[in-house]
Design an enzyme around this catalytic site. Sequence first.
Site, short mmCIF file in Angstrom:
data_model
loop_
_atom_site.label_atom_id
_atom_site.label_comp_id
_atom_site.label_asym_id
_atom_site.label_seq_id
_atom_site.Cartn_x
_atom_site.Cartn_y
_atom_site.Cartn_z
N ASP A 179 -11.75 4.43 10.51
CA ASP A 179 -12.25 4.51 9.14
C ASP A 179 -12.87 3.19 8.72
O ASP A 179 -12.61 2.67 7.64
CB ASP A 179 -11.11 4.89 8.18
CG ASP A 179 -11.62 5.32 6.80
OD1 ASP A 179 -12.80 5.71 6.70
OD2 ASP A 179 -10.83 5.27 5.84
N LYS B 120 0.85 -1.19 0.00
CA LYS B 120 0.00 0.00 0.00
C LYS B 120 0.89 1.23 0.00
O LYS B 120 1.69 1.43 0.91
CB LYS B 120 -0.93 0.01 1.21
CG LYS B 120 -1.78 1.27 1.25
CD LYS B 120 -3.12 1.05 1.92
CE LYS B 120 -4.04 2.22 1.61
NZ LYS B 120 -5.44 1.90 1.70
#
Length: 500
Positions: free
Chosen positions: A114, A19
């Site tokens: 999140d 990522k």
Amino acid sequence: MGEVWFGYDNKLDRPVAVKFVRIDRQSDAADELTKRFVRESRITARLEHPGVPAVYDCGSHGDDLYLVMQLVDGCPVSSVLDETEVPVAWAVAIAAQACSVLAVAHARSLVHRDLKPANLMLCPDGTVKVLDFGIAAAFAPNLATRLTRTGVVVGTPDYMAPEQAVNGTTTAQSDLYSLGVVLDELLAGDNQFAGATALASMRNHVEVAPRPLRTRRRDVPEGLERLVLWLLAKSSDERPATAGVVYERLMDFCRDLPPFPGYVDLGSPHPVRMYAAVVGRITSAVPGAVRRQTQSARPLPARQAEDRHRADPAGIDREDVELARRDAEALKAQSRFAQAADVLAEAVAPAGRAFGAKDPDVVDLRIELADALFLGGDYRRAAPEFRRLAADLAEREGPGHDLVLRCRLMEANCHAAVGETRRALAQLGDLLRDERRLGVDEERILELRRQIGLLVLGAGDRAGARIALSGLLPDLERRYGPGHPTVGQVQEILKNLDGS
């Protein structure tokens, strides 16, 4: 925010996911963001749970930060929602597995911030992986900032808890609210809080009452509807106390999971299901196991504990204490706060036995331990350390000493960070009264008042926050002038509270 690449680990001969997270290298905060990214990645890597992808490495490459992690084979739950209606039992199973991850994370003071369908991966064996732990935390303002000022709000507006939308305050209960939004969407097929813009979505979470599920899907059990409404309470204090409580309630609604073709492969025996089937029988097969484990974990009787200490003398001198401090300082400089805390904790107990808990060198060691725990995000362990320090320092230096007041503030911050808002507010209120009585510098008192006002707001008490911040505003204007950024921030919050 970034992108995920398929990668290959040449050294260990395995596929991985990489990522990349973009940051503005021209920003004054770039170096600080990099350090926090590494710190949060390390905290996340210590989270061992089958529902969390393993973290292998992290660092920076050019203008990007990167995280190397386990490559997960599965389908994002956001894609499942786009493609089909999710059976009730599977919607609950997805939420329950996510909840089991949250229970472990919250116990370690780690908040996701999140949680959303795109961060949940449904795998062919029926397991769920929770993605991106630590990513939001790395880019959120630090704890003190979240509690004392408005600023960047990190998260996804469609799934954001009211307190997160208003001023960026996030706790374990914020994650539970987001889980409630996800579960509501899994069952109803749409996100009832989604607005045309990010601001509209955030306002909906703050102002719009949730619609009961059974008005949108008839086959939802009544008890499950009540649970979702409980999760979606506007005030964090009115939501379930822990993820463990939610998990237990959810398990009542997913005892028999039907086939889910296209997403869960039932055609072959998956090793994970075989393994879990055995482990899942432990409690029911041996009903006394939990009780016996609890009993074995009880502390030794006082006499046995004294005998153990006599058999294992302190064996530490001042040079050892200083060495532990230097080692911990080097680790903290590398953002290795958990390891620094381990080094300090190993030295604190024998040093206390050798020189006394209130010895100046031992107190310094304890302060560094509490700070390392706090910086490492281990707020549940940090809180009692700060509490004991405040008590011992007050006895030695007096209740008005600066370190005593600081330790009291830090303990309250720890409780606020793990969602114990009422306890934190009570402690901050007591601290404010004492600082006023002691004649502490006005700027510190103003900052403490602002922290209290924003924590009240983060708890969902808009009326209480309006009273606190309205009383604070003229004092801020008098102290700093009408053009000061702090004055503008409080004015903006009050404007939002008034709905203008």
